[in-house]
Design a protein around this motif. Sequence first.
Motif, PDB file in Angstrom:
ATOM      1  N   MET A   1      21.228   1.358  -4.866  1.00  0.00           N
ATOM      2  CA  MET A   1      18.869   2.172  -4.839  1.00  0.00           C
ATOM      3  C   MET A   1      18.642   1.641  -6.312  1.00  0.00           C
ATOM      4  O   MET A   1      18.796   2.365  -7.411  1.00  0.00           O
ATOM      5  N   ASP A   2      17.837   1.092  -6.543  1.00  0.00           N
ATOM      6  CA  ASP A   2      16.790   1.643  -7.848  1.00  0.00           C
ATOM      7  C   ASP A   2      15.690   2.597  -7.953  1.00  0.00           C
ATOM      8  O   ASP A   2      14.958   2.571  -7.416  1.00  0.00           O
ATOM      9  N   LEU A   3      15.833   3.615  -8.297  1.00  0.00           N
ATOM     10  CA  LEU A   3      15.759   4.793  -8.464  1.00  0.00           C
ATOM     11  C   LEU A   3      14.434   5.046  -9.158  1.00  0.00           C
ATOM     12  O   LEU A   3      13.487   5.843  -9.119  1.00  0.00           O
ATOM     13  N   ARG A   4      14.592   4.302 -10.822  1.00  0.00           N
ATOM     14  CA  ARG A   4      13.235   3.648 -11.033  1.00  0.00           C
ATOM     15  C   ARG A   4      12.200   2.719 -10.426  1.00  0.00           C
ATOM     16  O   ARG A   4      11.184   3.468 -10.566  1.00  0.00           O
ATOM     17  N   ALA A   5      12.645   1.908  -9.526  1.00  0.00           N
ATOM     18  CA  ALA A   5      11.649   1.360  -8.878  1.00  0.00           C
ATOM     19  C   ALA A   5      10.851   2.559  -8.028  1.00  0.00           C
ATOM     20  O   ALA A   5       9.332   2.730  -7.958  1.00  0.00           O
ATOM     21  N   ILE A   6      11.324   3.113  -7.598  1.00  0.00           N
ATOM     22  CA  ILE A   6      11.385   4.721  -6.214  1.00  0.00           C
ATOM     23  C   ILE A   6      10.371   5.441  -6.624  1.00  0.00           C
ATOM     24  O   ILE A   6       9.530   6.094  -6.959  1.00  0.00           O
ATOM     25  N   ALA A   7      10.803   5.424  -8.484  1.00  0.00           N
ATOM     26  CA  ALA A   7      10.199   6.482  -9.075  1.00  0.00           C
ATOM     27  C   ALA A   7       8.372   6.364  -9.284  1.00  0.00           C
ATOM     28  O   ALA A   7       7.747   7.009  -9.437  1.00  0.00           O
ATOM     29  N   GLU A   8       8.685   4.416 -10.129  1.00  0.00           N
ATOM     30  CA  GLU A   8       7.532   4.389 -10.454  1.00  0.00           C
ATOM     31  C   GLU A   8       6.358   4.549  -9.108  1.00  0.00           C
ATOM     32  O   GLU A   8       5.659   4.407  -9.027  1.00  0.00           O
ATOM     33  N   GLU A   9       6.963   3.363  -7.706  1.00  0.00           N
ATOM     34  CA  GLU A   9       6.371   4.056  -7.001  1.00  0.00           C
ATOM     35  C   GLU A   9       5.456   5.751  -6.496  1.00  0.00           C
ATOM     36  O   GLU A   9       4.334   5.743  -5.925  1.00  0.00           O
ATOM     37  N   VAL A  10       6.521   6.832  -6.768  1.00  0.00           N
ATOM     38  CA  VAL A  10       6.144   7.549  -6.205  1.00  0.00           C
ATOM     39  C   VAL A  10       4.491   8.142  -7.509  1.00  0.00           C
ATOM     40  O   VAL A  10       3.823   8.458  -7.326  1.00  0.00           O
ATOM     41  N   TRP A  11       5.818   7.448  -8.220  1.00  0.00           N
ATOM     42  CA  TRP A  11       4.226   7.771  -9.374  1.00  0.00           C
ATOM     43  C   TRP A  11       2.731   7.408  -9.759  1.00  0.00           C
ATOM     44  O   TRP A  11       1.812   8.003  -9.315  1.00  0.00           O
ATOM     45  N   ARG A  12       2.599   5.771  -9.253  1.00  0.00           N
ATOM     46  CA  ARG A  12       1.388   5.238  -8.547  1.00  0.00           C
ATOM     47  C   ARG A  12       1.240   6.259  -7.700  1.00  0.00           C
ATOM     48  O   ARG A  12      -0.679   6.241  -7.557  1.00  0.00           O
ATOM     49  N   HIS A  13       1.790   6.330  -6.741  1.00  0.00           N
ATOM     50  CA  HIS A  13       0.575   7.738  -5.755  1.00  0.00           C
ATOM     51  C   HIS A  13       0.511   8.818  -5.916  1.00  0.00           C
ATOM     52  O   HIS A  13      -0.709   9.244  -5.471  1.00  0.00           O
ATOM     53  N   GLN A  14       0.752   9.838  -7.065  1.00  0.00           N
ATOM     54  CA  GLN A  14       0.542  10.295  -7.541  1.00  0.00           C
ATOM     55  C   GLN A  14      -0.554  10.525  -8.134  1.00  0.00           C
ATOM     56  O   GLN A  14      -1.716  11.421  -8.340  1.00  0.00           O
ATOM     57  N   VAL A  15      -0.416   9.287  -8.883  1.00  0.00           N
ATOM     58  CA  VAL A  15      -2.091   8.813  -9.690  1.00  0.00           C
ATOM     59  C   VAL A  15      -3.114   8.922  -9.211  1.00  0.00           C
ATOM     60  O   VAL A  15      -4.091   9.154  -9.283  1.00  0.00           O
ATOM     61  N   ASP A  16      -3.167   7.962  -8.614  1.00  0.00           N
ATOM     62  CA  ASP A  16      -4.365   7.371  -7.365  1.00  0.00           C
ATOM     63  C   ASP A  16      -4.618   8.364  -6.458  1.00  0.00           C
ATOM     64  O   ASP A  16      -5.062   8.085  -5.815  1.00  0.00           O
ATOM     65  N   ALA A  17      -3.612   9.108  -6.782  1.00  0.00           N
ATOM     66  CA  ALA A  17      -4.205   9.541  -5.002  1.00  0.00           C
ATOM     67  C   ALA A  17      -4.076   9.313  -3.910  1.00  0.00           C
ATOM     68  O   ALA A  17      -5.197   9.742  -2.966  1.00  0.00           O
ATOM     69  N   THR A  18      -3.271   8.872  -3.812  1.00  0.00           N
ATOM     70  CA  THR A  18      -3.240   8.267  -1.905  1.00  0.00           C
ATOM     71  C   THR A  18      -1.581   8.500  -0.891  1.00  0.00           C
ATOM     72  O   THR A  18      -0.454   8.195  -2.206  1.00  0.00           O
ATOM     73  N   GLU A  19      -1.746   8.555   0.162  1.00  0.00           N
ATOM     74  CA  GLU A  19      -0.769   8.645   0.574  1.00  0.00           C
ATOM     75  C   GLU A  19       0.726   7.676   0.807  1.00  0.00           C
ATOM     76  O   GLU A  19      -0.033   6.491   0.812  1.00  0.00           O
ATOM     77  N   MET A  20       1.544   8.186   0.666  1.00  0.00           N
ATOM     78  CA  MET A  20       3.103   6.952   1.594  1.00  0.00           C
ATOM     79  C   MET A  20       3.262   7.418   2.234  1.00  0.00           C
ATOM     80  O   MET A  20       3.268   8.588   3.042  1.00  0.00           O
ATOM     81  N   GLN A  21       4.380   6.891   2.417  1.00  0.00           N
ATOM     82  CA  GLN A  21       4.814   6.696   3.575  1.00  0.00           C
ATOM     83  C   GLN A  21       6.523   8.160   3.283  1.00  0.00           C
ATOM     84  O   GLN A  21       6.912   7.452   1.823  1.00  0.00           O
ATOM     85  N   LYS A  22       6.938   8.598   3.637  1.00  0.00           N
ATOM     86  CA  LYS A  22       7.949   8.766   3.672  1.00  0.00           C
ATOM     87  C   LYS A  22       8.786   8.335   3.038  1.00  0.00           C
ATOM     88  O   LYS A  22       9.621   7.380   3.963  1.00  0.00           O
ATOM     89  N   LEU A  23      10.070   8.606   1.486  1.00  0.00           N
ATOM     90  CA  LEU A  23      10.506   7.306   0.967  1.00  0.00           C
ATOM     91  C   LEU A  23      11.811   7.550   2.010  1.00  0.00           C
ATOM     92  O   LEU A  23      12.546   6.837   1.873  1.00  0.00           O
ATOM     93  N   THR A  24      12.434   8.410   2.433  1.00  0.00           N
ATOM     94  CA  THR A  24      13.486   8.276   3.243  1.00  0.00           C
ATOM     95  C   THR A  24      13.372   7.861   4.717  1.00  0.00           C
ATOM     96  O   THR A  24      14.506   7.199   4.783  1.00  0.00           O
ATOM     97  N   GLU A  25      12.035   7.499   5.362  1.00  0.00           N
ATOM     98  CA  GLU A  25      12.300   6.308   6.097  1.00  0.00           C
ATOM     99  C   GLU A  25      12.716   4.900   5.456  1.00  0.00           C
ATOM    100  O   GLU A  25      12.929   4.309   6.406  1.00  0.00           O
TER     101      GLU A  25
END
Length: 257
Positions: A1-25
């Motif tokens: 698993m590419d944790l850097r890519a996942i972190a980047e995705e979480v960061w984007r949602h935090q900065v843009d204030a947009t909802e995301m699907q659960k990572l664990t799904e």
Amino acid sequence: MDLRAIAEEVWRHQVDATEMQKLTERYPGLTVADAYEIQRLNTDRALSQGDVLAGWKMGLTSRAKQVSVGVEEPIYGRLFRSQELTDGELSLAGLIHPRVEPELAFVFKHRLAGPQVTARDVWLATECVMPAVEIIDSRYRDFSFTLVDVIADNASFARFWLADQAYSPYHCAWDEVGVAVRQNGEVKQTGAGAAVLGHPVRAVVQLARMLAQVGQAVEPGMVVLTGGITEAIHLHRGDEVVVDFDGLGELRLNIRD
Ligand code: 0L1
Ligand code: MG
């Protein structure tokens, strides 16, 4: 698993204030250790962009919250200086579905580190205790997540605000401090410091021990938010929320666009 890519995705949602699907799904193999690594990677990103680590937060410190997420232990997250409020004007910009919870904050004058930290060590290292509020804002759709998801999302941290008045750590019995949260004049929540693991100092003990496992510590000058004293309440445009700490003053938030 590419944790850097996942972190980047979480960061984007935090900065843009947009909802995301659960990572664990999407990444069912993600572990708690991976989730803390995602949190750490995004901390590095924030610091590289000039932000400052203001301290730590403990989350899931009440039995009710632990039951709702199906865990037995609290979690920790990072507090950033850029997300500290300096007054009670809370803008909804950059937030998705924020909630507020009353907390007691410990501020440190000495380093607190190690797997054997005790309550005594915490008192000796603490400069002051301050009434505080945390604004939490899960980046997950409908505020719904598992333990791994919420850790990766920095324990839902969004903003924090400390009262003007600081108190000696010995000012009172912090587990006995009563708190009432009023929203637009109506009492919505009441609680006492004991809701935080029996005594808020225990949240700091647990934090220091958890940090010791990953070579981190509470550094001098840092703030530790010990955990919600009541359930968090939803915030809406135009709300006035008054958080009254018995005998210690109040924090008054005005919610605006
Ligand atoms: O500060 C907290 O206790 C929040 C931790 C994460 C759970 C939530 O978002 O309610
Ligand atoms: Mg909290």
